[in-house]
Design an enzyme around this catalytic site. Structure first.
Site, short mmCIF file in Angstrom:
data_model
loop_
_atom_site.label_atom_id
_atom_site.label_comp_id
_atom_site.label_asym_id
_atom_site.label_seq_id
_atom_site.Cartn_x
_atom_site.Cartn_y
_atom_site.Cartn_z
N LYS A 293 0.83 -1.21 0.00
CA LYS A 293 0.00 0.00 0.00
C LYS A 293 0.87 1.26 0.00
O LYS A 293 0.77 2.13 0.87
CB LYS A 293 -0.97 0.02 1.17
CG LYS A 293 -1.97 -1.13 1.13
CD LYS A 293 -3.10 -0.95 2.11
CE LYS A 293 -4.14 -2.04 1.99
NZ LYS A 293 -3.71 -3.35 2.47
P1 5BU Z 1 -8.79 -11.13 6.28
O1 5BU Z 1 -8.11 -11.88 7.36
O2 5BU Z 1 -9.37 -12.04 5.19
O3 5BU Z 1 -9.80 -10.14 6.82
O4 5BU Z 1 -7.60 -10.32 5.57
C1 5BU Z 1 -7.83 -9.46 4.52
C2 5BU Z 1 -6.52 -8.93 3.99
O5 5BU Z 1 -6.80 -8.04 2.90
C3 5BU Z 1 -5.68 -8.14 4.97
O6 5BU Z 1 -4.34 -8.43 4.66
C4 5BU Z 1 -5.96 -6.69 4.68
O7 5BU Z 1 -4.79 -5.90 4.87
C5 5BU Z 1 -6.31 -6.73 3.21
N1 5BU Z 1 -7.31 -5.74 2.82
C6 5BU Z 1 -8.62 -5.76 3.26
O8 5BU Z 1 -9.02 -6.60 4.03
N2 5BU Z 1 -9.49 -4.82 2.84
C7 5BU Z 1 -9.13 -3.84 1.99
O9 5BU Z 1 -9.97 -3.02 1.60
C8 5BU Z 1 -7.79 -3.84 1.56
C9 5BU Z 1 -6.92 -4.79 1.97
BR1 5BU Z 1 -7.26 -2.55 0.42
#
Ligand code: 5BU
Length: 465
Positions: A293
């Site tokens: 990012k």
């Molecule tokens: P999760 O554990 O499935 O909630 O992780 C989601 C990942 O995607 C996590 O690494 C966030 O930093 C990333 N992410 C997100 O969840 N939502 C967003 O809008 C963005 C990145 Br941009």
């Protein structure tokens, strides 16, 4: 048809506000007609007629204040406001995108309902941006009134967010009136009709056809890997120690086409991390994607990408990029590299209350479309299926949409994350799903990755039947 409408159509034609011929539109398409209502302000008689037509449509609507979208509709709304004795407010055009500064001029109270007048509707996009500005200021928006509806499905688009569109004149009305007066011949009328009846955006083509039409090598590579691996699953491997990282990656590697890292989360990162990661990527045929990012000025991100402890450019073929600093960030990141790299732009986020607006999203997509050589796609999210589809429609077919915030069993995490289901993400047009805790927090990440991979791939196959 009412006489007033007939008069208006003839008047607009007479003053050159409705033109027929061949016109190049902003989208690149050639239109057989063009509507430009900016000059109507110089014709008080026409304005009078329009104001009466607007008042007729407004008669059964409930609202406390009203507005017109600048510039063309603002003087119309001002006139209606005076005649009805209903307060006018308006949104400043130049500070539309961000929440700082005063966005809305005029006095109103939070919770009041604002009716929005505009001159034209084509896709509905600018209506969403106008509504968002009003809503951010605490107003409620229910109704839009447009003088001319030249859209394919504008009313339907607005309805996806619960807005109602009333329009005064349709393209069919124009054809009828001008045809009857011999001001439009039947052949041209048919062309106009056909133009309006074709969707502005083409429906999403089959993935293989999109690959064939994709020129950027690194975007092709992603698409080819998805097809070869029969997986549209990206694992978001947000763990804090290297041993767990590789245990999970060894178990899940066969199921994923890409791993997404946040390398700075690791407590015990060391020099052996990258070689091990690359070896596993080769063994299981997946791609490496660092969710860095980047968000700073070009010169700083260049150092952040190539230097420091992690030397991300050495091993991550893809990275995420915020566009808040403007297009030059792409030159900073991708302008001076030994190996080709590509970015995913953050177009929408899954976090509750995030500050990304409709306008910001549009501007991100505008840059990304110009820079396909180094922008493979976007990270995005949506409130529901229709919302995701509307968003996907704005993304070129030779770029990808990756969607995080996906979970088969949970709706959120108590820290703002908002989850969609796999089916909704893919049916909305996400090319890949990004899953973190849904997989890594389970007892058997390998089995869980297979469950997500199957769900994602089944949804992919039904989109590509
Ligand atoms: P999760 O554990 O499935 O909630 O992780 C989601 C990942 O995607 C996590 O690494 C966030 O930093 C990333 N992410 C997100 O969840 N939502 C967003 O809008 C963005 C990145 Br941009």
């Amino acid at each position: 048809m009412e006489n007033r409408k007939r008069t208006l159509i003839l008047d607009l034609h007479r003053i050159g506000a409705l033109k027929f011929g061949e016109f190049k539109l902003k989208s690149g398409a050639t239109s057989p007609f063009y509507i430009d209502l900016r000059s109507i302000i110089s014709y008080p008689e026409i304005i009078k007629n329009i104001v009466q037509l607007l008042k007729d449509v407004l008669a059964d609507k409930q609202f406390d204040v009203l507005t017109g979208i600048p510039y063309t509709a603002l003087p119309l709304a001002a006139q209606v406001s005076v005649e009805l004795g209903t307060p006018l407010v308006y949104q400043r055009k130049e500070v539309k995108a961000y929440g700082t500064g005063k966005l809305i001029e005029g006095h109103f109270e939070a919770g009041q309902t604002c009716l929005i007048i505009d001159d034209l509707i084509t896709t509905g996009e600018s209506k969403f941006e106008a509504a968002e500005g009003m809503e951010e200021a605490g107003l409620k928006v229910k109704d839009f009134i447009c003088l001319i509806d030249r859209s394919y499905n504008g009313a339907e688009m607005l309805a996806t967010k619960g807005y109602k569109l009333s329009s005064i004149i349709t393209v069919e009305d124009m054809i009828e009136v001008l045809g009857a007066e011999n001001l439009l011949d039947a052949k041209l009328a048919q062309k106009v009709r056909e133009f309006v009846n074709q969707p502005v955006e083409k429906p999403l083509l089959k993935f293989a056809d999109r690959l064939a039409a994709t020129e950027a090598p690194l975007t092709q590579k992603l698409m080819e890997t998805i097809l070869r691996k029969k997986s549209n699953l990206v694992l978001s491997l947000d763990v804090e120690d290297v041993a767990t990282f590789f245990d999970i990656l060894e178990a899940t590697g066969p199921e994923i086409f890409m791993v997404k890292t946040h390398v700075d989360i690791l407590k015990d990162y060391n020099g052996s991390f990258v070689p091990r990661l690359k070896a596993l990527a080769a063994k299981h045929d997946f791609i490496i994607f660092e969710d860095r990012k980047f968000a700073d000025i070009g010169s700083t991100v260049r150092k952040q990408f190539k230097s420091g402890v992690y030397k991300i450019a050495d091993w991550a073929e893809y990275v995420t990029v915020h566009m808040i600093a403007g297009e030059a960030i792409l030159d900073g990141l991708f302008g001076d590299l030994e190996a080709p790299r590509s970015g995913f732009l953050l177009a929408r986020m899954s976090a509750k209350g995030n500050l990304i607006s409709e306008t910001y999203t549009r501007q991100v997509l505008e840059v990304g479309k110009r820079r396909k050589e180094c922008v493979s796609g976007y990270i995005g999210h949506g409130a529901n299926l229709e919302d995701i589809k509307r968003f996907r429609n704005k993304i070129p077919q030779d770029q990808l949409l990756l969607m995080p915030g996906v979970n088969l069993d949970s709706k959120g995490d108590g820290l703002g994350q908002q989850y969609l289901t796999v089916e909704m993400a893919v049916a909305g047009g996400a090319d890949a799903i990004i899953v973190g805790r849904g997989i890594i927090a389970s007892k058997d990440p390998g089995a869980e990755a297979k469950r997500y991979r199957d769900a994602g791939w089944n949804a992919f196959l039904s989109m590509n039947k």
